[in-house]
Enzyme design. Structure first.
Site, PDB file in Angstrom:
ATOM      1  N   TRP A  34      -6.434  -9.264 -12.284  1.00 40.25           N
ATOM      2  CA  TRP A  34      -5.768  -8.575 -13.393  1.00 40.25           C
ATOM      3  C   TRP A  34      -6.396  -8.914 -14.730  1.00 40.25           C
ATOM      4  O   TRP A  34      -6.598  -8.028 -15.565  1.00 40.25           O
ATOM      5  CB  TRP A  34      -4.266  -8.845 -13.383  1.00 40.25           C
ATOM      6  CG  TRP A  34      -3.600  -8.125 -12.252  1.00 40.25           C
ATOM      7  CD1 TRP A  34      -2.957  -8.681 -11.183  1.00 40.25           C
ATOM      8  CD2 TRP A  34      -3.544  -6.694 -12.037  1.00 40.25           C
ATOM      9  NE1 TRP A  34      -2.507  -7.704 -10.328  1.00 40.25           N
ATOM     10  CE2 TRP A  34      -2.857  -6.480 -10.825  1.00 40.25           C
ATOM     11  CE3 TRP A  34      -4.023  -5.594 -12.748  1.00 40.25           C
ATOM     12  CZ2 TRP A  34      -2.621  -5.195 -10.311  1.00 40.25           C
ATOM     13  CZ3 TRP A  34      -3.796  -4.318 -12.241  1.00 40.25           C
ATOM     14  CH2 TRP A  34      -3.104  -4.125 -11.040  1.00 40.25           C
ATOM     15  N   ASP A 105      -0.101 -11.333 -20.269  1.00 37.35           N
ATOM     16  CA  ASP A 105       0.299 -10.295 -19.312  1.00 37.35           C
ATOM     17  C   ASP A 105       1.278 -10.947 -18.334  1.00 37.35           C
ATOM     18  O   ASP A 105       0.872 -11.617 -17.393  1.00 37.35           O
ATOM     19  CB  ASP A 105      -0.944  -9.767 -18.588  1.00 37.35           C
ATOM     20  CG  ASP A 105      -0.584  -8.815 -17.445  1.00 37.35           C
ATOM     21  OD1 ASP A 105       0.621  -8.561 -17.220  1.00 37.35           O
ATOM     22  OD2 ASP A 105      -1.519  -8.332 -16.778  1.00 37.35           O
ATOM     23  N   LYS A 129       7.838  -5.316 -11.086  1.00 41.93           N
ATOM     24  CA  LYS A 129       7.799  -6.496 -10.213  1.00 41.93           C
ATOM     25  C   LYS A 129       9.087  -7.301 -10.347  1.00 41.93           C
ATOM     26  O   LYS A 129       9.981  -7.158  -9.545  1.00 41.93           O
ATOM     27  CB  LYS A 129       6.556  -7.309 -10.511  1.00 41.93           C
ATOM     28  CG  LYS A 129       5.365  -6.551  -9.923  1.00 41.93           C
ATOM     29  CD  LYS A 129       4.035  -6.919 -10.421  1.00 41.93           C
ATOM     30  CE  LYS A 129       3.011  -5.919  -9.882  1.00 41.93           C
ATOM     31  NZ  LYS A 129       1.875  -5.790 -10.763  1.00 41.93           N
TER      32      LYS A 129
END
Ligand code: PLP
Length: 293
Positions: A34, A105, A129
């Site tokens: 990511w 993030d 999530k």
């Protein structure tokens, strides 16, 4: 606090678009898939993206320590990914960046435990999530970092436009936003984030203990930075992967297949996974080992 669309992936662009201001460089910690994507997007807007830590040599199974971080001389901000979802690597500390705004993030960490928001310039997270519904992105921006967006960029990418319009500059993702509100109420009813943290820690610890206690399963991540949320593991014999997944699914233990880039298994045990679900997984793993180990 902004409630936006476009996912964490849009924030990979919105962060440099809004935070660069009169600077041209930013610092990034490269610790997994990511952050790699965040870096790639930042390169479209920054003249220079300084990679101030890179754990690719370990196949992203470690996290850099504070001492490993060499901030560049004049970055607009420092970006990192507190939990790298795919390999399951989590920072056990908040990087110290002095006056430089820290951007995180938190797509797979938000709401898993209390966070000292004052340590950050920007926190962003796709809600799908740990908050639950897809289609909503939560962005927490420090007031002084709003209003410095590059004017050549689309209005929809300007934090100030969203902030001035209370996240309703255009049609917001109403249903996802409503559902997120219900999840926030649920979290408060559980005792808030300290209570969720206790449960999440316990869930993760018992799963890692089961993995480490067997000669059949293993987890490649350095014990100092194992994720509470995403627990990957492999079987001693990869030929059994398909049978493991099939039999697990028959026990209602689903979506355990590891990310295609790493293989093996991955248990994502977000807030929505109750402790009983982790117990059921461990019970199945012990039984599968007995039959196949
Ligand atoms: C899932 C994930 C993303 C991507 O989120 P989208 O909302 O699908 O863009 C980004 N970062 C992390 C850490 C993630 O876990």
């Amino acid at each position: 606090v902004l409630f936006l669309q476009g996912g964490a992936s849009s924030q990979f662009a919105m962060v440099p678009i809004n935070l660069l201001d009169d600077k041209s460089e930013a610092d990034y910690l490269l610790t997994g898939q990511w952050s790699k994507k965040a870096v790639a997007e930042a390169k479209r807007y920054c003249k220079v993206v300084n990679i101030i830590a890179d754990t690719s040599d370990s196949k992203f199974t470690t996290a850099p320590s504070q001492a490993d971080l060499a901030l560049s001389s004049d970055p607009a901000y420092v970006h990192y990914t507190p939990n790298e979802t795919i390999v399951g690597v989590e920072f056990a500390y908040i990087p110290e960046t002095g006056e430089i705004p820290l951007v995180a993030d938190m797509s797979s960490t938000i709401l898993s435990r209390p966070v000292d928001v004052s340590r950050y310039g920007v926190i962003y997270a796709g809600a799908q999530k740990n908050i639950g519904p897809a289609g909503l992105t939560v962005v927490i921006v420090r007031d002084d970092l709003i209003g410095t967006a590059n004017e050549n960029m689309p209005a929809m990418f300007d934090y100030k436009i969203h902030a001035d319009n209370e996240s309703m500059y255009n049609t917001p993702p109403t249903y996802a936003w409503y559902l997120a509100g219900l999840v926030f109420e649920w979290a408060l009813e559980q005792g808030g984030l300290p209570a969720l943290a206790e449960t999440n820690k316990r869930k993760a610890e018992k799963l890692y203990a089961a993995i480490d206690g067997s000669g059949f399963y293993s987890n490649p991540v350095d014990v100092s930075c194992r994720s509470w949320m995403n627990v990957p593991f492999i079987l001693a014999n990869a030929d059994l992967d398909a049978a493991f997944l099939e039999q697990a699914a028959a026990h209602n233990l689903k979506a355990l297949k590891g990310h295609r880039s790493v293989g093996g298994m991955r248990a994502s045990i977000y807030n929505a996974m109750p402790e009983a679900g982790v117990d059921a997984l461990i019970e199945f793993m012990v039984d599968f080992e007995k039959r196949n180990g």
